[in-house]
Every structure is written in structure tokens, then in C-alpha cells.
Design an enzyme around this catalytic site. Structure first.
Site, PDB file in Angstrom:
ATOM      1  N   ALA A 242       0.849  -1.196   0.000  1.00  0.00           N
ATOM      2  CA  ALA A 242       0.000   0.000   0.000  1.00  0.00           C
ATOM      3  C   ALA A 242       0.882   1.242   0.000  1.00  0.00           C
ATOM      4  CB  ALA A 242      -0.882  -0.002   1.239  1.00  0.00           C
ATOM      5  N   LYS A 243       0.230   2.371  -0.164  1.00  0.00           N
ATOM      6  CA  LYS A 243       0.945   3.649  -0.243  1.00  0.00           C
ATOM      7  C   LYS A 243       1.888   3.869   0.934  1.00  0.00           C
ATOM      8  CE  LYS A 243      -1.846   6.873  -2.877  1.00  0.00           C
ATOM      9  NZ  LYS A 243      -3.288   6.837  -2.700  1.00  0.00           N
ATOM     10  N   ARG A 244       1.410   3.455   2.136  1.00  0.00           N
ATOM     11  CA  ARG A 244       2.218   3.725   3.321  1.00  0.00           C
ATOM     12  C   ARG A 244       3.572   3.008   3.285  1.00  0.00           C
ATOM     13  NH1 ARG A 244       1.459  -0.765   6.587  1.00  0.00           N
ATOM     14  NH2 ARG A 244      -0.343  -1.974   5.895  1.00  0.00           N
ATOM     15  N   HIS A 245       3.732   2.059   2.372  1.00  0.00           N
ATOM     16  CA  HIS A 245       5.015   1.372   2.262  1.00  0.00           C
ATOM     17  C   HIS A 245       6.056   2.165   1.486  1.00  0.00           C
ATOM     18  CE1 HIS A 245       2.488  -2.361   3.132  1.00  0.00           C
ATOM     19  NE2 HIS A 245       3.359  -2.281   4.108  1.00  0.00           N
ATOM     20  N   GLY A 246       5.680   3.351   0.999  1.00  0.00           N
ATOM     21  CA  GLY A 246       6.673   4.174   0.301  1.00  0.00           C
ATOM     22  C   GLY A 246       6.355   4.297  -1.173  1.00  0.00           C
TER      23      GLY A 246
END
Ligand code: GLU
Length: 316
Positions: A242-246
Site C-alpha cells: 500500500a501507499k504507506r510502504h513508500g
């Protein structure tokens, strides 16, 4: 046997990331390795989640990676339109058929009520519907959804993962919401059948919904395709990418200076097609993809790989 027809059916809800690109690459390789047709279909029925401009952006990202399609929203084709929001009358007709044949019933239960009365938790897919409205809507004053009465979820043999476990997909499921919105389950079945898709390639997250879709194929007298569920790409924490992974979207990686051949090579390595560090175009992989079913465990991104997945200096 009918000639192979494959498809990639993304929802235009944002930029495509490495996991989605991996599924698209597998779907494309399966079609090209079989000498078959490849269809792009946009699944935009979930209107609140649709992001303006995302459809054009995802086509651009796929083309940048070197993927192409024979039929799709931008190129047309004999089963057009290839955008679900332009096909709703077909889903409504299927809903009427299901109703006339007695497969669906009106349901007025709210999500909260179902959660309260349902006994067993249900594989993370929400609680198992206890069948409350099967005998007639319990709150006739409310607008009703339509629920499919599923007595025995069909089992299937996934092309990659093998036989589905018993009980998978059990429970009466919604095919049309109380607000009139039509479900993904119904739309995907109507479209894959209408577009003569012979093999559905998609992410593993949809494995559990396959029995419900097979029940719809049967109830509508439609011929079902085979299914190949591609293991997901996970972040370093083991959760779905997901986005939060970078920087994991194809667009961001491109902006950082990565070449499509690096990304495709990295994806192909994760699929066991090439050695680590090899650059590749999708077309160069077709011969190697013959008869490969792309099963196996999910692919986990290593923490460093997220910043510099392809060996360049991505750290800022
Ligand atoms: N539209 C779905 C998604 O983007 C995929 C549906 C499918 O391939 O069956 O998750």
C-alpha cells in the site's frame, strides 16, 4: 476449446503499484503465451472510490511498462463498451433473470444488524449472513438489497493454487445494494461471460469470491472461465502492499528515474522467469512464460528494496 481470451480488470481508484503491475504482467503473459487476445476492462462501479483521471493514468502506466491490449476503453472492440459504468443495463437484466428464477431475495438487514446476529466470523470477509430475510424482508419499510441464496458454494480448481477448500465463499451474498448499486460480483460475471473470457487472472485477494461468482455463472446459465489467482506483493511488514510502504506506484518509480525494463525485470524475477538484476521487456518474457502458472508464495518487498528496488541510489 475456444481460443484463449484473457483480461485485466483494474478499478480506477488510484495509480497502479507493483502488485497490480505484477498481476497485469501475468495476465498479459498468459494471453500472449497462448497466442490469445487480451482485454482491458475498467471496473468503476464503486463510484465513491473512483479517482478522476485514474483510468487514463493506469493505461499510460501499463503502456509505459510495455503492455498492450487488443480490446479496451481506448481501442474499442467487438464487446464494447469496456467500462463498467457504461454497462449497467446488462447487470440489471441479469439481476432480473436471477429474480425471475428465484435465486435472489430482498434483504432489509443493515450491516450492523448482521454483525450483531451473525455467529461465526467469516474469513475476514465480514460476518456470514444468517439468512434472516430468506423467508421475507424483516423490515419491509426499508429499501431492500438483493441477496443471492447460496446453499452450497461451488468448489473450483485454481490454475495455480489447485482445489479450493470446502466451504470457501459460503453465505448468501449481496448482488444489488439497497441504494440500487450493483455488486462487483454480479458485474464481473456478466462482463467476463459477455466478453468470452476463457481465463480470469487476478490478485489472490479475490480467491475467496470465486465460489460466489461460479454460483452466479450457474444461476445465469453462463459458461464459467478458469481462474488463476496471482500471489500478492506484500510490504516489508507482511501486509498487502500500500501507499504507506513508500514509493511503490509505477508512476513514482518512473519519476525516480527507473526504466520500465528494470521494473519488468524485477517483477519477472519475482515470478521466477529471470535471474535477479536482469532487465526485461514483457515481449521478451513470452516464450519463457509458456505453461507457467505463476503460483507460489506472496512476494515480500525487503525494506531496502522499497527505496532502491532496482539497485540504483534511491535513498534521499
Ligand atoms: N476490479 C478488481 C480490482 O481492481 C479486479 C476484479 C477482477 O479481476 O475480477 O481489484
Amino acid at each position: 476449446m475456444s481460443p484463449y481470451r484473457g483480461r485485466f480488470a483494474p478499478s480506477p481508484t488510484g495509480r497502479i503499484h507493483l502488485g497490480t503491475a505484477r498481476t497485469a504482467l501475468v495476465a498479459w503473459l498468459r494471453a500472449r503465451a497462448s497466442g490469445g487476445a487480451f482485454v482491458l476492462r475498467l471496473e468503476d462501479l464503486d463510484r465513491p472510490r473512483v479517482v478522476p483521471g485514474a483510468a487514463a493514468a493506469l493505461s499510460a502506466d501499463l503502456r509505459w511498462l510495455g503492455l498492450d491490449w487488443d480490446e479496451g476503453p481506448d481501442v474499442g472492440g467487438r464487446f464494447a463498451p469496456y467500462v463498467q459504468s457504461e454497462r449497467t443495463e446488462r447487470y440489471r437484466a441479469a439481476l432480473m433473470t436471477l429474480r425471475d428464477r428465484g435465486h435472489v431475495y430482498p434483504c432489509t438487514c443493515s450491516r450492523k444488524e448482521i454483525a450483531e446476529i451473525a455467529s461465526a466470523p467469516h474469513d475476514g470477509a465480514g460476518p456470514l449472513y444468517p439468512g434472516t430475510c430468506r423467508a421475507g424482508p424483516t423490515r419491509p419499510e426499508r429499501p431492500a438489497a438483493f441477496r443471492f441464496a447460496l446453499d452450497e458454494p461451488p468448489r473450483f480448481v485454481d490454475v495455480g493454487k489447485g482445489p479450493s477448500p470446502p466451504g470457501l465463499g459460503a453465505g448468501d451474498f449481496v448482488v444489488a445494494r439497497a441504494d440500487g448499486g450493483l455488486s462487483y460480483q454480479l458485474a464481473v460475471v456478466v462482463d467476463d461471460a459477455a466478453m468470452r473470457i476463457t481465463e480470469v487472472v487476478r490478485g489472490d485477494d479475490l480467491f475467496d469470491s470465486t465460489p460466489q461468482q461460479l454460483a452466479l455463472y450457474r444461476a445465469l446459465d453462463l459458461e464459467a472461465p478458469s481462474f488463476l489467482h496471482v500471489p500478492l506483493v506484500l510490504g516489508p511488514d507482511g501486509a498487502r502492499l500500500a501507499k504507506r510502504h513508500g514509493a511503490v506506484s509505477i508512476h513514482e518509480l518512473r519519476e525516480r528515474g527507473h526504466e520500465p525494463s528494470e521494473l519488468v525485470g524485477w517483477l519477472a524475477h519475482g515470478l521466477g522467469l529471470v535471474d535477479a538484476g536482469t532487465r526485461a521487456t514483457p515481449a521478451s518474457l513470452v516464450a519463457r512464460a509458456q505453461d507457467v502458472t505463476f503460483s507460489g508464495p506472496p512476494l515480500r518487498l525487503e525494506p531496502d528494496a522499497l527505496m532502491t528496488p532496482f539497485g540504483s541510489s534511491g535513498h534521499e
